[in-house]
Design a protein around this motif. Structure first.
Motif, PDB file in Angstrom:
ATOM      1  N   ASP A 209      -3.154  42.995  47.517  1.00  0.00           N
ATOM      2  CA  ASP A 209      -2.553  41.859  48.159  1.00  0.00           C
ATOM      3  C   ASP A 209      -3.159  40.396  47.414  1.00  0.00           C
ATOM      4  O   ASP A 209      -1.575  39.415  47.875  1.00  0.00           O
ATOM      5  N   ASP A 210      -3.719  40.194  47.307  1.00  0.00           N
ATOM      6  CA  ASP A 210      -4.115  38.833  46.386  1.00  0.00           C
ATOM      7  C   ASP A 210      -3.866  38.457  45.440  1.00  0.00           C
ATOM      8  O   ASP A 210      -3.111  37.346  45.354  1.00  0.00           O
ATOM      9  N   ALA A 214      -0.842  35.572  45.205  1.00  0.00           N
ATOM     10  CA  ALA A 214      -0.534  34.584  43.894  1.00  0.00           C
ATOM     11  C   ALA A 214       0.525  34.580  43.614  1.00  0.00           C
ATOM     12  O   ALA A 214       1.207  33.558  43.079  1.00  0.00           O
ATOM     13  N   GLU A 215       1.219  35.566  43.309  1.00  0.00           N
ATOM     14  CA  GLU A 215       2.470  35.571  42.446  1.00  0.00           C
ATOM     15  C   GLU A 215       3.340  35.199  42.676  1.00  0.00           C
ATOM     16  O   GLU A 215       4.380  34.204  42.084  1.00  0.00           O
ATOM     17  N   ASN A 216       2.911  35.033  44.107  1.00  0.00           N
ATOM     18  CA  ASN A 216       4.350  34.659  45.290  1.00  0.00           C
ATOM     19  C   ASN A 216       4.178  33.439  44.698  1.00  0.00           C
ATOM     20  O   ASN A 216       5.468  32.166  45.170  1.00  0.00           O
ATOM     21  N   LYS A 220       7.151  30.581  42.962  1.00  0.00           N
ATOM     22  CA  LYS A 220       7.671  29.715  44.634  1.00  0.00           C
ATOM     23  C   LYS A 220       8.077  28.649  43.671  1.00  0.00           C
ATOM     24  O   LYS A 220       8.834  27.690  43.633  1.00  0.00           O
ATOM     25  N   GLN A 221       6.966  28.125  42.722  1.00  0.00           N
ATOM     26  CA  GLN A 221       7.081  26.768  42.413  1.00  0.00           C
ATOM     27  C   GLN A 221       7.372  26.683  40.865  1.00  0.00           C
ATOM     28  O   GLN A 221       8.377  25.682  40.455  1.00  0.00           O
ATOM     29  N   GLU A 222       8.231  27.596  40.652  1.00  0.00           N
ATOM     30  CA  GLU A 222       8.647  28.710  39.018  1.00  0.00           C
ATOM     31  C   GLU A 222       9.648  28.311  39.996  1.00  0.00           C
ATOM     32  O   GLU A 222      11.197  27.405  38.929  1.00  0.00           O
ATOM     33  N   ILE A 223      10.749  28.875  40.717  1.00  0.00           N
ATOM     34  CA  ILE A 223      12.141  28.237  41.261  1.00  0.00           C
ATOM     35  C   ILE A 223      12.180  26.825  41.338  1.00  0.00           C
ATOM     36  O   ILE A 223      12.931  27.148  41.091  1.00  0.00           O
ATOM     37  N   LEU A 291       4.943  40.747  48.811  1.00  0.00           N
ATOM     38  CA  LEU A 291       5.007  40.505  50.209  1.00  0.00           C
ATOM     39  C   LEU A 291       5.183  41.286  51.093  1.00  0.00           C
ATOM     40  O   LEU A 291       5.208  41.007  52.214  1.00  0.00           O
ATOM     41  N   LYS A 292       5.941  42.707  50.568  1.00  0.00           N
ATOM     42  CA  LYS A 292       6.204  43.302  51.454  1.00  0.00           C
ATOM     43  C   LYS A 292       5.533  44.813  52.407  1.00  0.00           C
ATOM     44  O   LYS A 292       5.684  44.924  53.371  1.00  0.00           O
ATOM     45  N   ASN A 293       4.065  43.959  51.459  1.00  0.00           N
ATOM     46  CA  ASN A 293       3.359  44.734  52.893  1.00  0.00           C
ATOM     47  C   ASN A 293       2.188  44.042  52.956  1.00  0.00           C
ATOM     48  O   ASN A 293       1.232  45.245  53.340  1.00  0.00           O
ATOM     49  N   ILE A 294       2.714  42.908  52.950  1.00  0.00           N
ATOM     50  CA  ILE A 294       1.143  42.358  52.895  1.00  0.00           C
ATOM     51  C   ILE A 294       1.510  42.506  54.519  1.00  0.00           C
ATOM     52  O   ILE A 294       1.721  42.740  55.569  1.00  0.00           O
TER      53      ILE A 294
END
Length: 507
Positions: A209-210, A214-216, A220-223, A291-294
């Motif tokens: 999850d962590d 972090a990847e999300n 998000k910043q890269e997009i 994040l689908k299983n967060i």
């Protein structure tokens, strides 16, 4: 060893708004000691009932073994325990039954008493013994700890650790760690199986999850960066294209090569824009898989009242007796502002009787209970099976704010669809959450919770622990979850176990 294959399983209850399972596929090895976890209402008990053939479904469940479900229904509890076990496991010999009872720390005399006179903990152990005496079956064990005290849970965990071939539904972290070697978890988006005990599964889940969070954030910043770059390149391409068209080259053009140069610039910028957009789309696709299983576990709130004196109540030489036998004997303690008192003890030691007496229930006793003037309690009973009807009517009857009540339930993982259902159709864990949410809506000096975690999922237990750690309400609680008691209690009182419960039960 054999396998249980589940393929494209889809199931919904008649009249339900949504599926419990949708195209679920996985395999179970019948040699595994499999702990089954998931938030309340995700379908753990439903899945066990599907394996037992209780409902119609689409998809396939194939297995070369039969299934046995715990707890059993005892047709005639007035029979002796030995007769009950003989009907459950007809081929079992007396010495085999005695061996199982010895492993479960149940006295041999219980075999010759009427089953209905056994304590709830003894009944649970006896039925578990009967379950493991049945041959050639894969065992489905549904929440066996809810009638077991802390010591009995440790005994049963050691007992199960010696066995193989079962699915165990439980939310007790220490209990699962003591007896399983695989975890089957129903997540928000899928079902997964992982080798190890609960602690290793939960640690891996937190790490995953962590990482995804972090990847999300990074994606998000890269997009956003790629979107800005794509818009800049597109603007440059448009300007180059506009300089190539719509002017008189004999009057304004100094270089004969300007038109082809501007065209090349425009084409180059368009290619770079397209490349950036492809990278952006790839980043968006990668982000959408995260994040689908967060599990969302929003912070809960409570609004305890502050009492005008440091001491809220005291108990002096309290004794509670039934049928001439002491259940609680000569107990004394004081409750100060901010105390979180854990009442411990074996089955039948009078824990529930004592907290009910403190809350004002008329239970015969000797000794003194001194309760502060105008002290306000919020009480959560052990049993939630009485809940029925709609949430709106329940909230109105309890005099609590409906909006706040439903907001707390949402934080405890209730979907809005659940708000439309009759509480009779709730799982046992969901019913318990209704009682806890009602208590959290109430302003009180002392929160008295009798086994609040029965049937409650692990993530909700963690939420409740964090709530108590943050707001530090004054509490008296009865609980057998060792991890919860260690994380929450500031004081403990241990009532000696007795057989008083046996005397209270009758056929």
């Amino acid at each position: 060893m054999s396998l249980i294959n589940i393929s494209n399983l889809t199931f919904a209850y008649d009249g339900s708004y949504d599926n419990i399972f949708t195209n679920v596929s996985f395999r179970i090895d019948t040699d595994w000691k499999l702990g089954f976890c998931g938030r309340n209402g995700r379908g753990k008990t439903t899945f066990l009932k599907l394996l037992m053939g209780a409902y119609e479904y689409s998809g396939t469940i194939s297995a070369s073994v039969g299934f046995e479900y715990f707890p059993f229904d005892v047709a005639d509890p007035s029979q002796s325990t030995l007769d009950v076990l003989s009907s459950i496991a007809p081929g079992a010999l007396l010495w085999q039954i005695q061996r199982e009872f010895s492993l479960l720390s149940v006295g041999e005399d219980a075999l010759y008493r009427s089953f209905c006179t056994l304590s709830s903990g003894e009944q649970t152990k006896a039925l578990l013994a009967g379950l493991f005496l049945r041959e050639n079956s894969f065992l489905l064990i549904d929440e066996p700890t809810n009638h077991l005290d802390m010591a009995a849970r440790e005994t049963v965990a050691r007992y199960l650790c010696r066995k193989a071939g079962f699915v165990l539904v439980s939310h007790d972290r220490a209990f699962l760690d003591g007896c399983v070697d695989h975890i089957l978890s129903i997540n928000r988006a899928n079902i997964e199986i992982q080798s190890g005990n609960f602690t290793s599964w939960f640690r891996n889940k937190q790490l995953r999850d962590d990482f995804e969070l972090a990847e999300n954030k990074k994606l998000k910043q890269e997009i956003a960066r790629l979107d800005k770059a794509a818009r800049e390149k597109a603007a440059w391409s448009d300007r180059a294209e506009s300089r190539k068209i719509g002017f008189d080259p004999l009057r304004t053009e100094k270089s004969l090569c300007r038109r082809p140069n501007e065209g090349a610039k425009s084409k180059s910028m368009m290619k770079r824009t397209k490349a950036i957009e492809e990278r952006q789309n790839a980043a968006v696709a990668e982000k959408s898989a995260l994040l689908k299983n967060i599990e969302t576990a929003a912070a809960l709130k409570i609004h305890p009242l502050t009492y005008h004196a440091p001491r809220l109540l005291s108990v002096d030489s309290l004794t509670i007796s039934y049928n001439g036998k002491d259940v609680v004997r000569n107990v004394s303690f004081a409750l100060e502002q901010g105390d979180r008192l854990a009442v411990l003890g074996g089955n039948g030691s009078g824990k529930s009787s004592m907290v009910k007496l403190i809350c004002g229930e008329g239970i015969p006793h000797t000794g003194n209970i001194n309760i502060g003037s105008r002290l306000k309690f919020s009480y959560v009973p052990q049993d939630a099976s009485f809940l029925a009807g709609d949430l709106d009517g329940y909230a109105a009857g309890q005099g609590i704010d409906l909006t706040l009540f439903k907001a707390i339930l949402r934080k405890l993982d209730f979907s809005r669809v659940q708000f439309e259902k009759d509480m009779r159709d709730y799982s046992a864990g969901q019913k318990k959450k209704v009682l806890l949410a009602r208590s959290l809506c109430e302003q009180a000096h002392v929160y008295v919770w009798d086994e609040p975690l029965n049937y409650i999922d692990v993530l909700s237990r963690v939420q409740i622990e964090e709530l108590i750690a943050g707001y530090r309400p004054t509490m008296i609680f009865v609980e057998h979850d060792r991890a919860f008691c260690e994380n929450v209690a500031t004081k403990t009182i241990n009532l000696a176990a007795s057989q008083a419960e046996d005397m209270l039960l009758s056929c």
